[in-house]
Scaffold this motif. Sequence first.
Motif, short mmCIF file in Angstrom:
data_model
loop_
_atom_site.label_atom_id
_atom_site.label_comp_id
_atom_site.label_asym_id
_atom_site.label_seq_id
_atom_site.Cartn_x
_atom_site.Cartn_y
_atom_site.Cartn_z
N PRO A 1 0.79 -1.25 0.05
CA PRO A 1 0.01 -0.06 -0.10
C PRO A 1 0.91 1.33 -0.06
O PRO A 1 1.97 1.26 0.39
N ALA A 2 0.23 2.43 -0.60
CA ALA A 2 1.04 3.73 -0.61
C ALA A 2 0.87 4.28 0.93
O ALA A 2 -0.12 4.06 1.38
N PRO A 3 1.71 4.71 1.59
CA PRO A 3 1.66 5.51 2.51
C PRO A 3 0.71 6.69 3.10
O PRO A 3 0.65 7.37 1.85
N ALA A 4 -0.01 6.82 3.93
CA ALA A 4 -0.77 8.11 3.99
C ALA A 4 0.18 9.39 4.41
O ALA A 4 1.32 9.00 4.72
N ALA A 5 -0.24 10.22 4.27
CA ALA A 5 0.56 11.57 4.60
C ALA A 5 0.82 11.34 6.08
O ALA A 5 0.02 11.15 7.09
N LEU A 6 2.28 11.76 6.32
CA LEU A 6 2.70 11.76 7.83
C LEU A 6 3.08 13.17 8.29
O LEU A 6 3.23 14.15 7.43
#
Length: 229
Positions: free
Chosen positions: A224-229
Amino acid sequence: MHAQIVLFDGFDPLDVIAPYEVLHAGGIASGGQVSVGLVSAEGPREVVSGAGGLVLRATAALDPARAGLILVPGAAGRIGEPGEAADHDAGAGQRQQDASIPVLLRRTLTTELPALLTAAMDDPEVIVGTVCGGSLVLAMAGLLKGRHATTHHLGLDMLDAAGVHAVRARVVDDGDLVTGAGVTSGLDLALHLLEREVGPQIAHAVEELFAHERRGTVWRHQGPAPAAL
């Protein structure tokens, strides 16, 4: 796995020597499962680097049809600007020593190297790797459009402009294309390829030999692509 490390006029020595030593040691540790040699597009010749005139010898011509790994280094020289033009009024030796990195990389496009790399990238039995500005050579030749790759952080915009999915990571594994970022990433890239192609025990033994611990996570276009951190 046989590794062909490409030399071209103005190459960066560390881009070449670091993976050469890692892969050579991997060959010893694996009982000969890895071999490595220095090649050029023109065949056997003395090749002058961009770092103080240091010379290495290519012992064979680059063979794009030989199964294994082809590794393309970057160049050493002034940082310069991407659009800087070569100084054709200076002597050949002076041009090479005074040239900027973008100029040295663009000069590879006037040789047989792009055609040889095109053939290599069309061969499913060949892995193409790059260190630092080596990925820019491929990108300028139009060979990386739509691929995921990295380079020195100063060259990431150039990758983007060439239609590449530029990734800010130390090593990017895109299957038959494996790219490294800054100059010292050649150590990590070669160790990753040893682990991937030969095995983790061999890679670990070489890592211990050189007292070098790999940095960062190898980036792959998986999960999965990471969510904004």
